[in-house]
Design a protein around this motif. Structure first.
Motif, short mmCIF file in Angstrom:
data_model
loop_
_atom_site.label_atom_id
_atom_site.label_comp_id
_atom_site.label_asym_id
_atom_site.label_seq_id
_atom_site.Cartn_x
_atom_site.Cartn_y
_atom_site.Cartn_z
N LEU A 44 0.85 -1.19 0.00
CA LEU A 44 0.00 0.00 0.00
C LEU A 44 0.88 1.24 0.00
O LEU A 44 1.80 1.35 0.81
CB LEU A 44 -0.90 0.02 1.24
CG LEU A 44 -2.08 -0.95 1.23
CD1 LEU A 44 -2.74 -0.97 2.59
CD2 LEU A 44 -3.09 -0.55 0.17
N HIS A 45 0.57 2.18 -0.87
CA HIS A 45 1.37 3.40 -0.96
C HIS A 45 1.15 4.30 0.25
O HIS A 45 2.09 4.82 0.86
CB HIS A 45 1.01 4.15 -2.25
CG HIS A 45 1.85 5.36 -2.49
ND1 HIS A 45 1.59 6.57 -1.91
CD2 HIS A 45 2.95 5.55 -3.27
CE1 HIS A 45 2.50 7.46 -2.29
NE2 HIS A 45 3.33 6.86 -3.12
N ARG A 46 -0.09 4.56 0.61
CA ARG A 46 -0.51 5.27 1.83
C ARG A 46 -0.17 6.76 1.88
O ARG A 46 -0.24 7.37 2.94
CB ARG A 46 0.05 4.59 3.08
CG ARG A 46 -0.33 3.13 3.22
CD ARG A 46 -0.23 2.66 4.64
NE ARG A 46 1.09 2.87 5.21
CZ ARG A 46 1.37 2.75 6.50
NH1 ARG A 46 0.42 2.44 7.36
NH2 ARG A 46 2.60 2.93 6.94
N ASP A 47 0.17 7.37 0.75
CA ASP A 47 0.38 8.82 0.76
C ASP A 47 0.12 9.38 -0.64
O ASP A 47 0.98 10.01 -1.24
CB ASP A 47 1.80 9.17 1.23
CG ASP A 47 1.97 10.66 1.48
OD1 ASP A 47 0.95 11.38 1.52
OD2 ASP A 47 3.12 11.11 1.64
N ARG A 83 -0.98 7.48 11.53
CA ARG A 83 -1.51 8.09 10.33
C ARG A 83 -0.42 8.35 9.30
O ARG A 83 0.65 8.81 9.61
CB ARG A 83 -2.17 9.42 10.68
CG ARG A 83 -2.81 10.06 9.47
CD ARG A 83 -2.62 11.56 9.39
NE ARG A 83 -1.31 12.03 9.72
CZ ARG A 83 -0.29 12.10 8.89
NH1 ARG A 83 -0.40 11.66 7.66
NH2 ARG A 83 0.87 12.59 9.27
N LYS A 84 -0.72 8.05 8.06
CA LYS A 84 0.16 8.37 6.96
C LYS A 84 -0.65 9.14 5.93
O LYS A 84 -1.78 8.78 5.62
CB LYS A 84 0.73 7.10 6.32
CG LYS A 84 1.42 6.16 7.30
CD LYS A 84 2.64 6.79 7.93
CE LYS A 84 3.32 5.82 8.89
NZ LYS A 84 4.41 6.48 9.63
N GLY A 85 -0.07 10.19 5.38
CA GLY A 85 -0.77 10.94 4.36
C GLY A 85 -0.53 12.43 4.46
O GLY A 85 0.18 12.91 5.34
N THR A 86 -1.11 13.17 3.53
CA THR A 86 -1.00 14.61 3.49
C THR A 86 -2.39 15.19 3.70
O THR A 86 -3.34 14.79 3.03
CB THR A 86 -0.42 15.05 2.12
OG1 THR A 86 0.80 14.33 1.89
CG2 THR A 86 -0.13 16.53 2.10
#
Length: 661
Positions: free
Chosen positions: A377-380, A438-441
């Motif tokens: 999973l890329h997740r970002d 949490r991962k992401g923008t």
């Protein structure tokens, strides 16, 4: 800007570290041993130290001004320079001098008076070697020094650590900021411990740049350019593409480089050293992930990887080597460099609506291939993490994972392909658990993740990542007036009806407000915010949003691809948009496009030294607005509660690259 910046610094601070001065500034790093310099300062007809006090030093316990302290430091430095000349000791090629710092040219807000050490006449963070504060107590000195370190790291692409000084009355403390946090030395008395003071001042003013925290592996050539060696190969730096904001953390820097007439990207980051069990299949580093996905279509190809060492030391724990029992949970970080190909351009440089939709199709397929073939999973998913690459420059892919190009008129220029970059948050998860931190923008995070306080939910929630792709699409439609990075001049998302995408006191409040815009406010908040150029894509946005409303059963990769392919088929091969006739406040202002900020103009934000003696092109910004070319107003990763910070830091764009953050 990280909202919990100061809290994070405090959590990874080692206070009153003993015996740090000889470790930081050993005799071998100085032109002369401190004892010899001090002996000379005490001799002659006009000694600068007598009766156990420094001659000319202002009373630092009273209301001394910074200008008096600067005058004393420079006087003492000049005398040291004379001593070193007399002994034929080596000196830096450019003189370093202490200066009063009031208004910094490359800061986003007014700066409270402080002191800097620099080799350049211009007051810019890109020129600062050392930042100092004169205070009567430690009340707010940590915040001010941390603020200075933040600006230095954000403006200079070759920093391993930053040394700051607190003059607390007649006591002096050094604050050493690196990617693992902050080390504060035991204070020493300027008059009672004069040789310690001589050691510090001589090191800062006359030692080599590596002693000041600069990375010696980034070398300046005899033509004023720079190069980096990675795994024994030399890469000439063309330009700095990206410098991440922040102090603690990965400290990512990306350079556009050339090697054997091939254009590549170097991604430099301080990664956490993790010892994992042999049975653990989860990649611990981005390099491991890239090795695993070699041959997969639509992702970068790892060309080289190396661990940077300086004087035999390769991590951030060098300063903490004698303090291991006190380190606790402070991260140990390794300085790693990845060489990646191909070199890509920002998503915002799409040439037409057709190319934009085609690239989004590519990116969604690459995301599915990551999961379907490698269980990764890329997740970002964000606007910064999708790049455009000419078809001829895309790395070869293995059979079965090829992403077929979109059909097009053979007479038209080839549509560029998508490159899905930045695998630092990618997770191999054969156990089907997409949980953890949490991962992401922030603007592109799924609403359900925001409502859960930013934490990942149990199980593989692929629809959340497809939701992020939808927000990337909407982001482009509201921020840009047209193709080729044509930013709208009359739109500011923080002042618009979509402000909840970037502003909020908590993740939960962000999620509730964002949910309202996507439901009841879909037309008035979202569609009505589209620039006129994207009017033909409103049906695509509405159909994509309907998949989101229908829920995870229908919100699949195939369904999203169907919506995008229908949109692609509906678009004309030619467009009649022009910047000259653009109604979004752009037309006659064409000569003042934001991208000119980075084209070498002497406006305080065009070129800078990046911490070097000669100018070199670096990413800058102007009063909080991104300089261009930019893939969008850059939004730093949010590490905690997304609320406003007290530390004013300019945002920075991200540009063509094969990896960042």
């Amino acid at each position: 800007m990280e909202p919990n910046f100061l809290h994070k610094i405090n959590d990874c601070t080692l206070k009153d570290a003993p015996d740090r001065l000889p470790k930081l500034f050993p005799d071998s790093s100085l032109p002369l041993p401190p004892s010899e310099i001090f002996e000379e300062l005490c001799s002659g007809s006009s000694p600068l130290y007598q009766d156990f006090k420094w001659v000319g030093c202002p009373d630092l316990t009273a209301q001394s001004t910074e200008s008096q302290l600067v005058e004393f430091l420079n006087t003492l430095g000049q005398r040291m320079e004379q001593i070193l000349h007399a002994t034929k000791s080596s000196l830096p090629p450019t003189k370093r001098r202490w200066m009063i710092c009031r208004d910094m040219e490359d800061a986003s807000a007014a700066w409270k008076t402080s002191i800097i050490l620099t080799s350049q006449p211009r007051r810019r963070w890109s020129n600062v070697h050392v930042h100092a504060e004169l205070e009567s107590s430690t009340s707010d000195v940590v915040e001010r020094l941390a603020n200075g370190a933040y600006h230095i790291f954000s403006a200079q692409d070759n920093r391993r650590f930053v040394i700051s000084i607190a003059f607390l009355g007649e006591n002096i403390q050094l604050y050493i900021f690196d990617r693992s946090g902050l080390v504060i030395t035991t204070p020493f008395h300027i008059h009672n411990e004069p040789q310690d003071f001589v050691r510090v001042l001589a090191a800062l003013m006359f030692a080599d740049r590596a002693t000041l925290g600069y990375d010696p592996s980034i070398v300046e050539n005899n033509k004023g350019g720079r190069y980096i060696e990675v795994a024994g190969n030399r890469y000439d730096i063309i330009e700095t593409l990206y410098i991440s904001d922040g102090v603690c953390g990965r400290g990512t820097v990306c350079w556009h480089v050339c090697h054997n007439d091939k254009f590549l990207v170097i991604k430099d980051a301080w990664v956490v050293k993790i010892v994992k069990e042999k049975w653990d299949p989860t990649p611990c580093t981005e390099a491991e992930t890239l090795e695993r996905i070699k041959g997969l279509a639509g992702v970068p190809l790892l060309h080289d990887v190396d661990i940077v060492t300086v004087n035999g030391e390769w991590g951030t724990d060098a300063l903490r080597i004698c303090l291991r029992s006190r380190i606790g949970k402070i991260d140990k970080r390794i300085h790693q460099r990845l060489v990646l190909q191909p070199f890509g351009q920002p998503l915002s440089t799409f040439a037409s609506r057709k190319e934009l939709i085609s690239v989004l199709i590519d990116a969604v397929k690459a995301h599915w291939n990551l999961w379907d073939t490698k269980t990764i999973l890329h997740r970002d998913i964000s606007v910064d993490n999708i790049l455009l690459v000419h078809p001829d420059d895309m790395p070869p892919s293995t059979s079965g994972t090829t992403v077929e190009p979109a059909p097009q008129d053979s007479s038209s220029p080839p549509l560029r392909r998508a490159l899905l970059i930045d695998m630092k948050h990618a997770l191999r998860t054969s156990s089907a658990q997409d949980n953890g931190p949490r991962k992401g923008t922030l603007p592109f995070m799924a609403i359900q993740l925001l409502l859960k306080g930013g934490h990942q939910l149990a199980g593989v929630q692929l629809h959340h990542h497809l939701e992020s792709f939808l927000y990337v699409f909407i982001w482009l439609c509201v921020h840009y007036a047209g193709p080729d990075n044509a930013e709208r001049q009359n739109f500011d998302i923080s002042q618009s009806r979509l402000s909840c995408w970037v502003n909020g006191e908590t993740y939960e409040k962000n999620g509730l407000a964002k949910d309202a815009t996507m439901r009841a406010g879909w037309k008035t908040h979202v569609l009505d915010s589209f620039s006129p150029y994207f009017e033909p894509l409103k049906p695509c946005a509405t159909a994509w949003r309907q998949l989101w409303l229908d829920g995870p059963v229908k919100f699949t990769h195939n369904a999203v691809l169907g919506v995008l392919e229908d949109a692609l088929a509906s678009l004309d091969a030619t467009e009649d948009w022009s910047a000259k006739d653009d109604p979004e406040g752009y037309g006659k202002k064409m000569g003042k496009r934001k991208r000119e900020i980075d084209e070498g103009k002497e406006n305080g934000n065009g070129t800078g030294t990046g911490g070097h003696d000669r100018p070199t092109k670096v990413i800058k910004s102007q009063k909080g607005k991104p300089s261009a070319p930019s893939s969008a107003p850059h939004l730093p990763k949010q590490k905690g509660t997304p609320k406003a910070s007290r530390i004013p830091v300019p945002t920075k764009p991200s540009r063509g690259r094969a990896g960042k953050n």
